[in-house]
Design an enzyme around this catalytic site. Structure first.
Site, PDB file in Angstrom:
ATOM      1  N   HIS A   1      21.349  14.993  -2.807  1.00 51.24           N
ATOM      2  CA  HIS A   1      20.019  15.181  -3.382  1.00 51.24           C
ATOM      3  C   HIS A   1      18.916  14.564  -2.511  1.00 51.24           C
ATOM      4  O   HIS A   1      19.074  13.498  -1.922  1.00 51.24           O
ATOM      5  CB  HIS A   1      19.956  14.573  -4.782  1.00 51.24           C
ATOM      6  CG  HIS A   1      20.303  13.106  -4.831  1.00 51.24           C
ATOM      7  ND1 HIS A   1      19.375  12.114  -4.605  1.00 51.24           N
ATOM      8  CD2 HIS A   1      21.479  12.480  -5.071  1.00 51.24           C
ATOM      9  CE1 HIS A   1      19.957  10.935  -4.720  1.00 51.24           C
ATOM     10  NE2 HIS A   1      21.232  11.129  -5.001  1.00 51.24           N
ATOM     11  N   ASP A   2      17.827  15.293  -2.384  1.00 46.27           N
ATOM     12  CA  ASP A   2      16.602  14.832  -1.718  1.00 46.27           C
ATOM     13  C   ASP A   2      16.738  14.691  -0.209  1.00 46.27           C
ATOM     14  O   ASP A   2      15.855  14.119   0.431  1.00 46.27           O
ATOM     15  CB  ASP A   2      16.118  13.511  -2.327  1.00 46.27           C
ATOM     16  CG  ASP A   2      15.907  13.610  -3.822  1.00 46.27           C
ATOM     17  OD1 ASP A   2      14.989  14.353  -4.227  1.00 46.27           O
ATOM     18  OD2 ASP A   2      16.655  12.969  -4.588  1.00 46.27           O
TER      19      ASP A   2
ATOM     20  N   GLY B   1      22.148  10.663  -0.457  1.00 47.45           N
ATOM     21  CA  GLY B   1      20.851  10.949  -1.027  1.00 47.45           C
ATOM     22  C   GLY B   1      19.692  10.385  -0.218  1.00 47.45           C
ATOM     23  O   GLY B   1      19.782   9.296   0.354  1.00 47.45           O
TER      24      GLY B   1
END
Length: 262
Positions: free
Chosen positions: A121-122, A139
């Site tokens: 994520h991200d 992440g």
């Protein structure tokens, strides 16, 4: 002839260009948008909100746009955005973003992403990168353009890897890697700069010499980081086209929050 295999499942709320190819047993969810010329391999899953650009090739058994592996995630409408002309091989796994960051996991253009790569994520991945088999980006990792990530390399969350850098096989990246540098090992060590990559990208002999000077100031002359930054700043204006390279390194060093690999 339909380009969507009869065994594939495509949600009515997905938006696919008529030229998109979807292989056997693939599943395309609501909120997915796929532009012209892209293909989704057999048994792959694409969940939304996800935007996939033009001429991407996603091979079989990939899981694209799945929910972030973050225990704080509560189903917020975050997204994954993939650019154009990326090759994404078998069993890759890309997560959407989280509200703890910008809410978007982003993949640039013209990347070559080999099998079993995990992009959490991200993550912000630049363009023209190569990620070898089993590379794992945790992440909030940021990776610049033209980076090569070696097979079985793990990059710790929140780390940044600068443009034109290269990590060796099974590297353990727990600090930021400045632009142009070559690193490997566990603990991570810097082993020169990516001279061959720069040659292939058309860097002049003078620009390569400038990058060599920056490497020496950071890693060979025994300077503190502050003194090295001062010396690198003084290199501006000495080489035709080199000021952008100096600025790239200085901006990276100024933005580093985890400290650089040294």
């Amino acid at each position: 002839m339909s380009r969507i295999h009869p065994t594939a499942i495509v949600d009515p709320k997905a938006e696919l260009d008529e030229s998109v190819v979807v292989g056997p047993y693939a599943v395309i969810g609501a909120g997915v948008r796929i532009a012209a010329g892209s293909s989704i391999g057999p048994h792959s899953i694409v969940e939304g909100p996800t935007t996939i650009g033009r001429d991407n090739t996603i091979y079989g058994h990939a899981a694209i746009g799945t929910a972030p592996q973050d225990m704080k995630y509560r189903g917020e409408p975050t997204e994954l955005v993939i650019g154009d002309r990326n090759t994404i091989r078998e069993f890759c796994h890309f997560n959407r973003g989280t509200t703890q960051d910008g809410g978007v996991t982003r993949i640039g253009d013209d990347n070559w992403i080999m099998a079993y790569v995990h992009i959490a994520h991200d993550v912000q991945l630049g363009s023209r990168c190569i990620l070898a088999n089993n590379a794992t980006l945790a992440g909030h990792v940021h990776v610049g353009d033209w980076v090569i990530v070696g097979g079985l390399t793990g990059i710790h969350q929140f780390c940044h890897v600068g443009a034109h850098a290269m990590t060796g096989f099974q590297s353990h990246v727990s600090q930021d890697v400045p632009p142009f540098m070559m690193v490997s090992g566990n603990p991570l060590g810097v082993h020169g700069f990516n001279i061959e990559g720069l040659r292939r990208r058309g860097f002049s002999r003078e620009r390569i010499g400038l990058v060599k000077q920056m490497h020496r100031l950071l890693y060979r002359d025994g300077l503190t980081l502050d003194k090295a930054r001062e010396a690198i700043t003084a290199l501006a204006g000495q080489v035709d086209g080199g000021d952008a390279d100096v600025a790239l390194v200085l901006d990276f060093l100024a933005a580093s929050t985890r400290g650089i690999a040294r």
